[in-house]
Design a protein around this motif. Sequence first.
Motif, PDB file in Angstrom:
ATOM      1  N   ALA A  75      77.078 -47.127 -15.598  1.00 11.93           N
ATOM      2  CA  ALA A  75      77.808 -46.020 -16.201  1.00 11.93           C
ATOM      3  C   ALA A  75      77.708 -46.010 -17.727  1.00 11.93           C
ATOM      4  N   THR A  76      76.864 -46.890 -18.285  1.00 13.58           N
ATOM      5  CA  THR A  76      76.563 -46.821 -19.721  1.00 13.58           C
ATOM      6  C   THR A  76      75.055 -46.992 -19.928  1.00 13.58           C
ATOM      7  N   CYS A  77      74.669 -46.786 -21.177  1.00  7.91           N
ATOM      8  CA  CYS A  77      73.251 -46.595 -21.499  1.00  7.91           C
ATOM      9  C   CYS A  77      72.359 -47.832 -21.372  1.00  7.91           C
ATOM     10  N   THR A  78      72.690 -48.895 -22.104  1.00  4.94           N
ATOM     11  CA  THR A  78      71.769 -50.038 -22.141  1.00  4.94           C
ATOM     12  C   THR A  78      71.472 -50.588 -20.746  1.00  4.94           C
ATOM     13  N   ALA A 164      69.039 -47.538 -31.535  1.00  8.22           N
ATOM     14  CA  ALA A 164      70.149 -47.747 -30.581  1.00  8.22           C
ATOM     15  C   ALA A 164      70.728 -46.427 -30.101  1.00  8.22           C
ATOM     16  N   THR A 165      71.776 -45.973 -30.774  1.00 17.38           N
ATOM     17  CA  THR A 165      72.408 -44.698 -30.424  1.00 17.38           C
ATOM     18  C   THR A 165      72.518 -43.881 -31.705  1.00 17.38           C
ATOM     19  N   ALA A 166      72.810 -42.602 -31.564  1.00 15.79           N
ATOM     20  CA  ALA A 166      72.913 -41.763 -32.756  1.00 15.79           C
ATOM     21  C   ALA A 166      74.128 -42.151 -33.604  1.00 15.79           C
ATOM     22  N   ASP A 167      75.104 -42.834 -32.999  1.00 13.66           N
ATOM     23  CA  ASP A 167      76.291 -43.210 -33.770  1.00 13.66           C
ATOM     24  C   ASP A 167      76.239 -44.652 -34.286  1.00 13.66           C
ATOM     25  N   ARG A 168      75.091 -45.303 -34.123  1.00 12.03           N
ATOM     26  CA  ARG A 168      74.961 -46.680 -34.611  1.00 12.03           C
ATOM     27  C   ARG A 168      73.884 -46.764 -35.686  1.00 12.03           C
ATOM     28  N   SER A 214      87.752 -39.985 -33.868  1.00 18.16           N
ATOM     29  CA  SER A 214      89.018 -40.069 -33.140  1.00 18.16           C
ATOM     30  C   SER A 214      89.314 -41.518 -32.777  1.00 18.16           C
ATOM     31  N   HIS A 215      88.257 -42.290 -32.527  1.00 23.50           N
ATOM     32  CA  HIS A 215      88.428 -43.736 -32.434  1.00 23.50           C
ATOM     33  C   HIS A 215      87.118 -44.403 -32.850  1.00 23.50           C
ATOM     34  N   GLY A 216      87.257 -45.523 -33.577  1.00 25.67           N
ATOM     35  CA  GLY A 216      86.067 -46.231 -34.076  1.00 25.67           C
ATOM     36  C   GLY A 216      85.295 -45.365 -35.061  1.00 25.67           C
ATOM     37  N   ARG A 227      79.766 -44.061 -38.902  1.00 24.84           N
ATOM     38  CA  ARG A 227      78.976 -44.685 -37.824  1.00 24.84           C
ATOM     39  C   ARG A 227      79.607 -45.995 -37.391  1.00 24.84           C
ATOM     40  N   ILE A 228      79.009 -46.578 -36.372  1.00 21.99           N
ATOM     41  CA  ILE A 228      79.324 -47.942 -35.970  1.00 21.99           C
ATOM     42  C   ILE A 228      78.313 -48.812 -36.713  1.00 21.99           C
ATOM     43  N   GLY A 229      78.817 -49.799 -37.458  1.00 21.48           N
ATOM     44  CA  GLY A 229      77.926 -50.695 -38.195  1.00 21.48           C
ATOM     45  C   GLY A 229      77.795 -50.281 -39.654  1.00 21.48           C
ATOM     46  N   HIS A 274      75.089 -36.970 -26.411  1.00 16.35           N
ATOM     47  CA  HIS A 274      75.797 -38.168 -26.893  1.00 16.35           C
ATOM     48  C   HIS A 274      76.410 -37.885 -28.267  1.00 16.35           C
ATOM     49  N   VAL A 275      77.448 -38.608 -28.590  1.00 17.56           N
ATOM     50  CA  VAL A 275      78.050 -38.473 -29.924  1.00 17.56           C
ATOM     51  C   VAL A 275      77.185 -39.172 -30.967  1.00 17.56           C
ATOM     52  N   PRO A 276      77.246 -38.787 -32.219  1.00 14.25           N
ATOM     53  CA  PRO A 276      77.967 -37.630 -32.753  1.00 14.25           C
ATOM     54  C   PRO A 276      77.245 -36.341 -32.398  1.00 14.25           C
ATOM     55  N   ASP A 326      71.280 -40.745 -18.369  1.00 12.05           N
ATOM     56  CA  ASP A 326      71.413 -42.209 -18.259  1.00 12.05           C
ATOM     57  C   ASP A 326      72.750 -42.685 -17.704  1.00 12.05           C
ATOM     58  N   ASN A 327      73.760 -41.827 -17.772  1.00 12.92           N
ATOM     59  CA  ASN A 327      75.083 -42.169 -17.219  1.00 12.92           C
ATOM     60  C   ASN A 327      75.941 -40.913 -17.244  1.00 12.92           C
ATOM     61  N   GLY A 328      77.134 -41.040 -16.697  1.00 13.85           N
ATOM     62  CA  GLY A 328      78.010 -39.880 -16.570  1.00 13.85           C
ATOM     63  C   GLY A 328      78.571 -39.375 -17.886  1.00 13.85           C
ATOM     64  N   ASP A 332      85.801 -36.990 -25.251  1.00 13.24           N
ATOM     65  CA  ASP A 332      86.075 -37.615 -26.545  1.00 13.24           C
ATOM     66  C   ASP A 332      85.502 -39.024 -26.545  1.00 13.24           C
ATOM     67  N   ASP A 333      84.316 -39.195 -27.128  1.00 13.37           N
ATOM     68  CA  ASP A 333      83.731 -40.537 -27.200  1.00 13.37           C
ATOM     69  C   ASP A 333      83.819 -41.071 -28.629  1.00 13.37           C
ATOM     70  N   GLY A 334      84.808 -40.584 -29.370  1.00 14.89           N
ATOM     71  CA  GLY A 334      85.062 -41.180 -30.675  1.00 14.89           C
ATOM     72  C   GLY A 334      85.015 -40.233 -31.863  1.00 14.89           C
ATOM     73  N   GLY A 355      83.946 -40.804 -14.955  1.00 13.73           N
ATOM     74  CA  GLY A 355      83.009 -40.314 -15.961  1.00 13.73           C
ATOM     75  C   GLY A 355      82.228 -41.502 -16.491  1.00 13.73           C
ATOM     76  N   LYS A 356      81.638 -41.357 -17.662  1.00 14.32           N
ATOM     77  CA  LYS A 356      80.966 -42.479 -18.316  1.00 14.32           C
ATOM     78  C   LYS A 356      81.903 -43.692 -18.296  1.00 14.32           C
ATOM     79  N   TYR A 357      81.410 -44.867 -18.184  1.00 11.43           N
ATOM     80  CA  TYR A 357      82.148 -46.146 -18.169  1.00 11.43           C
ATOM     81  C   TYR A 357      82.805 -46.471 -16.816  1.00 11.43           C
TER      82      TYR A 357
HETATM   83  C1  NG6 Z   1      80.980 -47.110 -27.374  1.00 11.67           C
HETATM   84  C2  NG6 Z   1      81.222 -46.088 -28.478  1.00 11.67           C
HETATM   85  C3  NG6 Z   1      80.730 -44.752 -27.975  1.00 11.67           C
HETATM   86  C4  NG6 Z   1      79.289 -44.841 -27.520  1.00 11.67           C
HETATM   87  C5  NG6 Z   1      79.121 -45.957 -26.501  1.00 11.67           C
HETATM   88  C6  NG6 Z   1      77.699 -46.184 -26.079  1.00 11.67           C
HETATM   89  C7  NG6 Z   1      83.170 -46.469 -29.937  1.00 11.67           C
HETATM   90  C8  NG6 Z   1      84.634 -46.294 -30.121  1.00 11.67           C
HETATM   91  N1  NG6 Z   1      82.646 -46.000 -28.811  1.00 11.67           N
HETATM   92  O1  NG6 Z   1      81.374 -48.363 -27.809  1.00 11.67           O
HETATM   93  O2  NG6 Z   1      80.878 -43.787 -28.979  1.00 11.67           O
HETATM   94  O3  NG6 Z   1      78.447 -45.082 -28.611  1.00 11.67           O
HETATM   95  O4  NG6 Z   1      79.615 -47.161 -27.030  1.00 11.67           O
HETATM   96  O5  NG6 Z   1      77.214 -45.118 -25.387  1.00 11.67           O
HETATM   97  O6  NG6 Z   1      82.523 -47.019 -30.812  1.00 11.67           O
HETATM   98  S1  NG6 Z   1      75.916 -45.288 -24.528  1.00 11.67           S
HETATM   99  O7  NG6 Z   1      75.665 -43.995 -23.906  1.00 11.67           O
HETATM  100  O8  NG6 Z   1      74.857 -45.666 -25.433  1.00 11.67           O
HETATM  101  O9  NG6 Z   1      76.186 -46.313 -23.521  1.00 11.67           O
END
Ligand code: NG6
Length: 506
Positions: A75-78, A164-168, A214-216, A227-229, A274-276, A326-328, A332-334, A355-357
């Motif tokens: 239910a998640t990407c990696t 990685a992801t668009a938010d990292r 909204s979170h992280g 971003r994350i990181g 995916h976010v953002p 890749d997953n559901g 609000d993913d942040g 959903g996802k997770y």
């Molecule tokens: C989570 C992130 C989320 C997303 C996810 C990975 C926070 C609060 N949430 O930790 O935004 O990046 O990881 O998503 O940082 S995935 O589709 O790559 O698995």
Amino acid sequence: MKKKFVVFTTLFVFSYAAFTQSVNRLQKPNVIYICSDDLGYGDLSCYGAVKITTPNIDKLSANGIRFTNAHSTSATCTPSRYAFMTGQYPWRRAGTHILPGDAALIIPTDKITLPKVFKNAGYATGIVGKWHLGLGEHLNKNWNGEIKPGPNETGFDYSFIFPATADRVPTVFVENHHVIALDNADPIEVSYEKKVGNDPTGKEHPELLKMKSSHGHDQTIVNGIGRIGFMSGGKTARWTDEEMPLTFLEKAKQFIEDNKQHPFFLYYALTEPHVPRMPSTMFKGKSILGFRGDAILQLDWAVGEILNQLKASGIEKNTIIIFTSDNGPVLDDGYQDGAVTKLNGHTPWGPFRGGKYSAFEAGTRIPFIISWPGKIKPKISDAMICQVDMLASFSKLLHQNTPDSDVMDSESMLDALMGKSSKGRKILIEQGGALSVVKDNWKYIEPNNGPALQTETNIELGNAATPQLYDLLKDIGEKNNLAEKYPEKVKELAALLKHIKQKSSQ
Ligand code: NG6
Ligand code: CA
């Protein structure tokens, strides 16, 4: 006379070789595997969405097979992408959880992978888009030099990715082994532990953000988005979110055109929705669902552009296209991007719970469409298939022998994919937080101590301290836990799950 005979035989041999080669070429279809990021079962109009219309994917579906019981492993990407690449369930291996942007490569370089199956069969192989399976040998890598091992060491001749992801962070493109558009005088530094350099963070300077978290997502700000990181340097190399998917599309189209003369495999890993969620200007405000909906329209358009490119390159007939996720889904993913406030009654999870997770069905039940003009007859299939099966299925199609021990969780679903059978897997393991096993439409979720609800995303994770048993045939929404009513079934499925898990330690 003798000379004439030799010339004739030689000519014959050569033209026969050329003939068989061209037949081989005809028989070997190109394969494009398009994987979106966090797209739900209910997000496409061909899967029943009514608040959004996805004409290009609908067209693919109308001309191909639309699967109603297809799954990612996780239910998640990696972990989900790990399984797709390796043909193994990810939970067999530690370290396959959602990776930070500076993680080392987790795909073994000495084992068979899906792209290697194609490579061994004489294909040109390429990946364009999201990677999220780690790069290099160490956590602290130098982003300014040669970055390896990565996709090129796991089977791709060509790679154009973000790590990685668009938010990292780092928010850069890596082409083969190098960050593109990098200015040597402004090297990149990345850390997931402490702030590096002087770039403002979302936490310190929320007033600088064009989209609030909204979170992280409150660390280094890139393109007005937290971003994350942490990241510093590489200013010329950073993509903007609005242009990044268009760049991927251009690279994917270029790969198709460059390789139209011989069979190729392209893994086109879209970042939407995916976010953002920061769609290109031409898609902002196009849907009634806020930026999440706009991002879905953008990805549907990109699929249409790929179809147009195949026509322009003259290879649309001999190309298999798979479209999936890749997953559901998650709303609000942040980030505060309107996905919740502008939902307008849209149901990204379709008829499923979670959903996802989540360990509930919406975590791994994803859209999955395959088309091959003239070869695969259009239909809807309820065969249970999984992305982990791509490796065995394409090995079979291409007559490649892959050792069972290397790909023990991958089963050939070739007949189901080609529409010759409506039979799928008998047994499937799904990974949310907890593991579930599905057999004969019964689903058992193993007990665990995780929270029932992820409060930040408002997603029911499917965790419970006691066993759960659902009859998916009668109760697709997993509302009635039948564990107490059918203790024997619970026992049987718990034992089955244990048995499959143990396969790993052999
Ligand atoms: C989570 C992130 C989320 C997303 C996810 C990975 C926070 C609060 N949430 O930790 O935004 O990046 O990881 O998503 O940082 S995935 O589709 O790559 O698995
Ligand atoms: Ca994802």
